[in-house]
Design an enzyme around this catalytic site. Structure first.
Site, PDB file in Angstrom:
ATOM      1  N   LYS A 173     -15.632 -19.679 -13.337  1.00 50.02           N
ATOM      2  CA  LYS A 173     -16.228 -18.339 -13.423  1.00 50.02           C
ATOM      3  C   LYS A 173     -15.387 -17.414 -14.310  1.00 50.02           C
ATOM      4  O   LYS A 173     -15.930 -16.577 -15.029  1.00 50.02           O
ATOM      5  CB  LYS A 173     -16.389 -17.753 -12.012  1.00 50.02           C
ATOM      6  N   TYR A 187     -13.821 -23.470  -8.891  1.00 51.63           N
ATOM      7  CA  TYR A 187     -14.916 -22.501  -9.018  1.00 51.63           C
ATOM      8  C   TYR A 187     -14.437 -21.238  -9.738  1.00 51.63           C
ATOM      9  O   TYR A 187     -15.079 -20.744 -10.669  1.00 51.63           O
ATOM     10  CB  TYR A 187     -15.440 -22.181  -7.620  1.00 51.63           C
TER      11      TYR A 187
HETATM   12  P1  NAP Z   1     -27.705 -21.697  -4.626  1.00 51.60           P
HETATM   13  O1  NAP Z   1     -28.582 -20.988  -3.656  1.00 51.60           O
HETATM   14  O2  NAP Z   1     -26.876 -22.826  -4.165  1.00 51.60           O
HETATM   15  O3  NAP Z   1     -28.630 -22.176  -5.860  1.00 51.60           O
HETATM   16  C1  NAP Z   1     -28.038 -22.844  -6.943  1.00 51.60           C
HETATM   17  C2  NAP Z   1     -29.085 -23.093  -8.023  1.00 51.60           C
HETATM   18  O4  NAP Z   1     -28.437 -23.829  -9.078  1.00 51.60           O
HETATM   19  C3  NAP Z   1     -30.242 -23.934  -7.534  1.00 51.60           C
HETATM   20  O5  NAP Z   1     -31.431 -23.499  -8.152  1.00 51.60           O
HETATM   21  C4  NAP Z   1     -29.877 -25.321  -8.016  1.00 51.60           C
HETATM   22  O6  NAP Z   1     -31.049 -26.088  -8.253  1.00 51.60           O
HETATM   23  C5  NAP Z   1     -29.162 -25.019  -9.327  1.00 51.60           C
HETATM   24  N1  NAP Z   1     -28.273 -26.106  -9.711  1.00 51.60           N
HETATM   25  C6  NAP Z   1     -27.165 -26.554  -9.068  1.00 51.60           C
HETATM   26  N2  NAP Z   1     -26.656 -27.614  -9.706  1.00 51.60           N
HETATM   27  C7  NAP Z   1     -27.457 -27.841 -10.782  1.00 51.60           C
HETATM   28  C8  NAP Z   1     -27.462 -28.801 -11.822  1.00 51.60           C
HETATM   29  N3  NAP Z   1     -26.525 -29.745 -11.927  1.00 51.60           N
HETATM   30  N4  NAP Z   1     -28.457 -28.743 -12.744  1.00 51.60           N
HETATM   31  C9  NAP Z   1     -29.416 -27.805 -12.656  1.00 51.60           C
HETATM   32  N5  NAP Z   1     -29.456 -26.863 -11.715  1.00 51.60           N
HETATM   33  C10 NAP Z   1     -28.497 -26.879 -10.784  1.00 51.60           C
HETATM   34  O7  NAP Z   1     -26.700 -20.696  -5.317  1.00 51.60           O
HETATM   35  P2  NAP Z   1     -26.748 -19.098  -5.484  1.00 51.60           P
HETATM   36  O8  NAP Z   1     -25.990 -18.513  -4.368  1.00 51.60           O
HETATM   37  O9  NAP Z   1     -28.131 -18.653  -5.751  1.00 51.60           O
HETATM   38  O10 NAP Z   1     -25.856 -18.931  -6.795  1.00 51.60           O
HETATM   39  C11 NAP Z   1     -26.415 -18.711  -8.079  1.00 51.60           C
HETATM   40  C12 NAP Z   1     -25.306 -18.335  -9.038  1.00 51.60           C
HETATM   41  O11 NAP Z   1     -24.663 -17.155  -8.574  1.00 51.60           O
HETATM   42  C13 NAP Z   1     -24.210 -19.407  -9.127  1.00 51.60           C
HETATM   43  O12 NAP Z   1     -23.745 -19.502 -10.447  1.00 51.60           O
HETATM   44  C14 NAP Z   1     -23.129 -18.853  -8.221  1.00 51.60           C
HETATM   45  O13 NAP Z   1     -21.861 -19.327  -8.581  1.00 51.60           O
HETATM   46  C15 NAP Z   1     -23.279 -17.369  -8.468  1.00 51.60           C
HETATM   47  N6  NAP Z   1     -22.734 -16.551  -7.384  1.00 51.60           N
HETATM   48  C16 NAP Z   1     -23.254 -16.616  -6.134  1.00 51.60           C
HETATM   49  C17 NAP Z   1     -22.692 -15.815  -5.136  1.00 51.60           C
HETATM   50  C18 NAP Z   1     -23.224 -15.819  -3.730  1.00 51.60           C
HETATM   51  O14 NAP Z   1     -22.606 -15.141  -2.876  1.00 51.60           O
HETATM   52  N7  NAP Z   1     -24.313 -16.495  -3.407  1.00 51.60           N
HETATM   53  C19 NAP Z   1     -21.625 -14.978  -5.429  1.00 51.60           C
HETATM   54  C20 NAP Z   1     -21.125 -14.938  -6.715  1.00 51.60           C
HETATM   55  C21 NAP Z   1     -21.690 -15.727  -7.693  1.00 51.60           C
HETATM   56  P3  NAP Z   1     -31.203 -27.659  -7.926  1.00 51.60           P
HETATM   57  O15 NAP Z   1     -30.368 -27.948  -6.728  1.00 51.60           O
HETATM   58  O16 NAP Z   1     -32.676 -27.818  -7.718  1.00 51.60           O
HETATM   59  O17 NAP Z   1     -30.737 -28.348  -9.158  1.00 51.60           O
END
Ligand code: NAP
Length: 245
Positions: free
Chosen positions: A157, A153
Site C-alpha cells: 500500500k 500489506y
Molecule cells: P474485500 O471485501 O475482500 O474484496 C476484495 C475484492 O478484490 C473482491 O472483489 C475480490 O474479488 C478482489 N480480488 C482479490 N484478489 C483478486 C485477484 N487476484 N484478482 C482479481 N480480483 C481480486 O476487500 P475490501 O475490504 O473491499 O477492500 C478493497 C480495497 O480496499 C483493497 O485494496 C483493500 O486493501 C482496501 N482497503 C480496505 C480497507 C477495509 O477496511 N476494508 C481499509 C483500507 C484499504 P474476487 O475474490 O472475486 O477475485
C-alpha cells in the site's frame, strides 16, 4: 450524474468497496467494466438493474500480468476507450515477519501493487492519446502509518502511494490525473475477520468513533473520477474518520 457516459474499469468489483464503487459509478451514468476472479452475488443483480451493456464483468486474476493485459485489450475493443481506472482489488495475508512466507509476501505484492502497474501501463498510452483520464488507486492508512503483522500489506500500500505520485508526474501535462484514496477501517469481508475485542479496540482509536462504510469510499472515488476534481492530481485522500490525521 457526475460521470455520465464515461467508461470505467474497476478492479475487485465483486465485493466490498469495489462493489460499491461499481454501483456508485453506474448510478452516476458510467459504463463499468469490472475485473475480479468471480462475479460474486451482486454483479449479476446490478446487470439486471442497469443492463449488461452498462456493466461488463471480466473474470480476471489481477495478479496475472498476461491475463490483465488480455482483458484490458478486450475492454478497449468493446468500449473503444477507458476514461476512469480504479485499482481497488486487494488481499491480506497477515503474519509477523518472522513467520511470513515468501509466498504470502509475493501474492500480496502481485495482487495489491503489481495489478496497478499492469492496468495503468496498459491504459497510460490510450489515456495520453485521448488527452484525458482519471486513475484512482485504493491504498490504505496502513500504507501511511504501518501495522504490526501486515508488513507485506503495508509495503504494497505504501508502494501504491509512490506509484500514484510518480505516475501523476509522468502524465499530468496530458490531462491524465492520478490520485489515491487511503481508507481507514471500512465494513467489508476484509474487516469481518476481526473479532469483537479487536473491533472495539480499533473503534476507540478512531476519532469519529465508528468504522466507515463502503459508500463513504465510493463517494470520494466518484468525486476524484469526475470533473469536480479537474485540478487534483498526485494526492492521497485519507477517508478514515480521523484515524491517520
Ligand atoms: P474485500 O471485501 O475482500 O474484496 C476484495 C475484492 O478484490 C473482491 O472483489 C475480490 O474479488 C478482489 N480480488 C482479490 N484478489 C483478486 C485477484 N487476484 N484478482 C482479481 N480480483 C481480486 O476487500 P475490501 O475490504 O473491499 O477492500 C478493497 C480495497 O480496499 C483493497 O485494496 C483493500 O486493501 C482496501 N482497503 C480496505 C480497507 C477495509 O477496511 N476494508 C481499509 C483500507 C484499504 P474476487 O475474490 O472475486 O477475485
Amino acid at each position: 450524474m457526475l460521470i455520465d457516459g464515461k467508461v470505467a474499469l474497476v478492479t475487485g468489483g465483486s465485493r466490498g468497496i469495489g462493489r460499491q464503487i461499481v454501483e456508485t459509478f453506474l448510478e452516476n451514468g458510467a459504463v463499468v467494466h469490472s475485473f475480479s476472479r468471480s462475479a460474486g452475488d451482486d454483479l449479476p443483480r446490478m446487470q439486471e438493474t442497469y443492463g449488461s451493456d452498462r456493466l461488463i464483468h471480466h473474470a480476471v486474476d489481477v495478479g496475472d500480468e498476461e491475463a490483465v493485459s488480455a482483458a484490458v485489450t478486450r475492454v478497449l475493443e468493446q468500449s473503444g476507450r477507458v476514461d476512469i481506472l480504479v485499482n481497488n482489488a486487494g488481499i491480506t495475508r497477515d503474519g509477523l515477519i518472522m513467520r511470513m512466507s515468501t509466498e504470502d509476501w509475493r501474492s500480496v505484492m502481485d495482487v495489491n501493487l503489481g495489478s496497478a502497474f499492469y492496468t495503468a501501463r496498459a491504459l497510460a498510452r490510450p489515456m495520453i492519446k485521448q488527452r484525458s483520464g482519471a486513475i484512482i488507486n485504493i491504498t490504505s492508512v496502513v500504507g501511511l502509518i504501518g501495522n504490526a503483522g501486515q508488513a507485506n500489506y503495508a509495503a504494497s500500500k505504501a508502494g501504491l502511494v509512490g506509484f500514484t505520485k510518480s505516475l501523476a508526474r509522468e502524465v499530468a501535462s496530458r490531462n491524465v490525473r492520478v490520485n489515491a484514496i487511503a481508507p481507514g477501517f471500512i465494513e467489508t469481508e476484509m474487516t469481518d475477520r476481526l473479532n469483537g475485542d479487536q473491533r472495539e479496540t480499533l473503534t476507540t482509536q478512531i476519532p469519529m468513533g465508528r468504522i466507515g462504510t463502503a459508500e463513504e469510499i465510493a463517494k470520494v472515488c466518484v468525486f476524484l473520477a469526475s470533473d469536480m476534481a479537474s485540478y487534483i492530481t498526485g494526492e492521497v485522500i485519507t477517508v478514515g474518520g480521523g484515524l491517520a490525521m
